[in-house]
Write an enzyme that holds these catalytic residues in place. Structure first.
Site, PDB file in Angstrom:
ATOM      1  N   HIS A 426      21.484  18.193  67.955  1.00 20.49           N
ATOM      2  CA  HIS A 426      22.570  17.388  68.517  1.00 20.49           C
ATOM      3  C   HIS A 426      23.829  17.457  67.655  1.00 20.49           C
ATOM      4  CE1 HIS A 426      24.855  13.585  68.851  1.00 20.49           C
ATOM      5  NE2 HIS A 426      24.744  13.839  70.142  1.00 20.49           N
ATOM      6  N   CYS A 757      34.656  54.706  50.772  1.00 16.91           N
ATOM      7  CA  CYS A 757      34.102  53.349  50.848  1.00 16.91           C
ATOM      8  C   CYS A 757      34.200  52.627  49.509  1.00 16.91           C
ATOM      9  CB  CYS A 757      32.656  53.394  51.315  1.00 16.91           C
ATOM     10  SG  CYS A 757      31.554  54.310  50.220  1.00 16.91           S
TER      11      CYS A 757
END
Length: 800
Positions: A426, A757
């Protein structure tokens, strides 16, 4: 045959009947009619229509008293809201149900008993006519009653459901959403109770709830009835399934997380008024998943079919929020609710918001991150709803758990923190609707955080949410992606953390240029791979015990390693599918391997690990070959079982041609043969010999990824870990740049892919511009530099 005026059975209603039976019932009816033939199971039942609710109010002349009760209500006045809500509920519950309506309900119940047997129990669930709409869920605003038996008990539950249209939370929610209280009516769903009390249940979404990533089904579950998962009373198990590859026929769970599942809700024994109760979950159940892989995949199949149906009905993509339950009697999985997801799917535009902490601190508590934002405020700890009127706007709500009764103060909170709950509880659902960060499932938040102290709640660091003491500064970067064109040079990402993959995939990118296996091994596996294969070689009882604990849910240490590694890599590959994801095989150095659990027994003590027993040299060496076979098995599972054939494999620190040949032979034996099933294999170009012999390496590999960190180290003879000569480490040195130039030219000459990279282009814009001028195919950047570097590259390409 008995004629019903106020009852509609599920097979008689569909999504067009929301005004008559409410969103929940209309959805159940639509699934019964459209999806049961396709194998989606739904428990049978009937709807008591909204006309019955209006009939009840008409016969008891309640419209005027109810309107008077709610007139001039200020929803910000919590005490007034409580008084008015209580009076409205009392008015409805004290009403007399008309006899003909009673008779219809009892007759419909009798018809269900003929179908399922006299001992069946019922779930009695509210279904408001403004519920489960695409833009307002109304989730949990009215009441549900479980394990209902007998005519009188059913009639009592129905009256309580009717009255629950005026819960405090429902009144407040309608005002917030702009609905008139008396334009909304209540239908009731009465359905066979799925015996999940002796099995499991939970919630699932057809997208990732934290990021809005739409290519996965996200499933949560726990033992017992589903209210605990919905209300956040437990930390559930979590599962992900990748939709595109599932639909291609691949049946594999993408990722899973074991939840604590401390409680389970079961039926109460005897004639107590409370039909259900919570009991401690037995240890054996807490330590295993509540669903098998086959059951997870069945639910994923349900979710995909439901999403397709609702998307077809809506004429556009419609991600779904669903509840499921497993019946212990027949072993089948049932859908008990489906409604449109109302948060991520409603986000408009393509503006990227990135939150970044500008200060560091030690986290006070951690839990599941909900959303990706950061907020600060005074912590207010509440044990119940009795003191909620003291809560001030902008404070951080800290509680054991929340229920819909807490929503009036949740709406004014800067952030929410709870001891219990998972990502579909919730508190998590409401936080997403409100657009505020929440950290749930923290265990000790209410004891570790002090009432009234200033705290910072961060959900911007992956799936782990953190609560820091004090008010930490942070920034918000906004980018309109619609206005950002793609450069000719491919911009890829450096990424190692699977928890950031879905979120990072929204950055403008051409895939992942470097997915680091080391992060996954370090964070998800934690143990040296050889220690997992040979725990008996460990001399430490403590380490042996730790290995046993890590692998307790797996058939062997090998299965543990292969599954955990494949799920980590698979999550990254799925996030960017079908774009290429270049996965570097392990590149730990000996000292780093030794720091893993059990690692010291299997590693040598090297004077200079940086240029020692690392990368390709390990893969065929007797000391590591079996571990490399496990790496290969994991990558084969990613590509073949998971279907993520966008994964390109990359070999790091490959010194010599002969070494490369041995590694490729080894990979072929492990089922990873270059060229078969489209497999590409790259090599890191980070040793001068890779550049000098690039034509020979190009005959063995499909591409080169330049590792500028190691190439600089070995070209200049500088230990990049040394502080004393750190100033000599310069990736922009003319000699290093010449090496890179030769590498790019060599790759072009051999019609191979070339990319970089290393860290340099993320830190140095001029270096990125140098690479663009060379005509490199791709540059792989750290996620936090992608936007600014893309802009620079676009400007440079335009200039060139």
């Amino acid at each position: 045959m008995f004629t019903f005026q106020y009852i509609r059975f599920f097979n008689e209603i569909g999504i067009d009947d929301i005004p008559l039976v409410g969103g929940k019932n209309a959805s159940l009816g639509e699934m019964v009619q459209q999806l049961e033939p396709a194998g989606v199971k739904v428990p049978d039942g009937f709807a008591i229509t909204a006309e019955a609710y209006r009939y009840l109010l008409d016969e008891n002349q309640l419209w005027s008293p109810l309107k008077a009760t709610l007139a001039d209500l200020d929803p910000r006045d919590v005490q007034q809201l409580v008084r008015c809500g209580k009076k409205a509920r009392e008015l409805v519950f004290a009403a007399t149900m008309p006899q003909d309506l009673k008779t219809e309900i009892v007759q419909a119940y009798a018809r269900l008993r003929k179908e399922y047997g006299e001992n069946m129990s019922l779930a009695v669930r509210s279904s408001a006519t403004a519920e489960d709409l695409p833009t307002a869920s109304f989730a949990g605003q009215q009441d549900t009653y479980l394990n209902i038996h007998g005519d009188e008990t059913l009639l009592d539950a129905c009256m309580r459901c009717f009255a629950s249209l005026f819960t405090d939370r429902a009144i407040h929610y309608r005002i917030d959403q702009g609905f008139d209280h008396f334009d909304v009516a209540l239908s009731i769903g009465v359905m066979k109770m799925v015996r999940a009390d002796r099995a499991s249940s939970g919630v699932m979404f057809s997208l990732d709830t934290e990021t809005g990533f739409r290519d996965v089904v996200f499933i949560t579950g726990a033992y017992g009835l589903g209210e605990n998962v919905v209300q956040g009373a437990v930390e559930p198990d979590e599962f992900y399934v990748h939709k595109p590859t599932f639909e291609q026929g691949h049946r594999c769970v993408l990722r899973r997380v074991l939840g604590a599942k401390a409680l389970k809700m079961v039926y109460s024994e005897g004639h107590t008024r409370q039909a259900t109760r919570n009991i401690p979950t037995p240890k054996v159940e807490r330590e295993q998943f509540c669903l098998s892989d086959d059951e997870v995949l069945t639910l994923a199949d349900y979710a995909i079919k439901i999403e397709k149906l609702y998307s077809q009905l809506a004429g556009k993509d419609r991600p779904m929020d669903m509840e499921w339950a497993k019946d212990a009697d027949d072993g089948q999985l049932y859908m008990v609710q489906a409604r449109p997801e109302t948060v991520a799917s409603q986000q408009q535009g393509v503006v990227l918001e990135e939150y970044h902490l500008l200060q560091s601190a030690q986290a006070r508590v951690t839990g599941y991150a909900v959303g990706t934002k950061i907020a600060s405020g005074k912590a207010r700890i509440f044990a119940s709803t009795t003191r909620l009127s003291e809560f001030q706007p902008g404070e951080v709500l800290v509680a054991d758990t929340t229920t819909p009764d807490w929503e009036p103060v949740m709406k004014i909170a800067a952030a929410i923190v709870t001891n219990h709950g998972g990502r579909t509880c919730h508190a998590a659902i409401i936080a997403r609707e409100l657009g505020i960060p929440a950290v749930v499932g923290c265990s000790e938040a209410t004891t570790q955080i002090k009432d009234g102290e200033e705290v910072s709640v961060s959900c911007a660091e992956g799936s782990v949410g953190k609560i820091y003491p004090g008010k930490l500064s942070f920034e918000i970067q906004k980018t309109d992606l619609a206005e950002l064109p793609r450069p000719r040079t491919r911009i890829m990402l450096n990424l190692g953390n699977p928890e950031l993959a879905f979120k990072t995939s929204f950055l403008p990118n051409d895939g992942v240029g470097l997915a680091r296996m080391e992060f996954i091994i370090n964070e998800y596996i934690k143990a040296h791979p050889m220690a997992l294969l040979y725990p008996d070689r460990l001399s430490s009882k403590q380490e042996k015990s730790a290995i046993v604990h890590l692998t307790r849910h797996y058939a062997s240490g090998k299965d543990y390693f292969v599954q955990r590694l494949s799920e980590g890599v698979g999550t990254i590959a799925a996030a960017f599918y079908p774009k290429p994801v270049v996965v570097r095989m392990s590149d730990f150095k000996t000292n780093e391997y030794a720091s893993l659990l059990g690692g010291q027994v299997f590693e040598h003590d090297e004077a200079n690990p940086m240029i020692g027993f690392r990368g390709a040299a390990r893969y065929t060496h007797p000391d590591y070959a079996e571990a490399f076979s496990m790496e290969c098995a994991a990558m084969r599972r990613v590509r073949e079982d998971m279907g993520l054939d966008n994964v390109i494999l990359m070999i790091p620190f490959c010194r010599r041609i002969a070494e490369a040949e041995k590694v490729l032979i080894k990979m072929g034996i492990c089922g990873l043969k270059r060229g078969e099933q489209g497999l590409k294999i790259y090599v890191m170009c980070e040793i001068p010999n890779n550049v000098i012999q690039i034509d020979a390496f190009a005959q063995l590999f499909d591409g080169f990824s330049i590792g500028s960190n190691d190439l600089t180290q070995l070209t200049l003879g500088v230990d990049r870990d040394s502080e004393i000569i750190a100033d000599a480490f310069d990736e922009s040195d003319a000699g290093v740049k010449q090496m890179i130039r030769l590498a790019v030219d060599g790759a072009k000459r051999n019609q191979c892919h070339s990319g970089l990279c290393g860290q340099a282009p993320s830190d140095n814009p001029a270096f990125a511009e140098f690479l663009v001028e060379l005509g490199i195919d791709s540059i792989s950047l750290n996620p936090d530099t992608v936007i600014q570097t893309t802009r620079r590259i676009l400007a440079l390409e335009q200039h060139l």
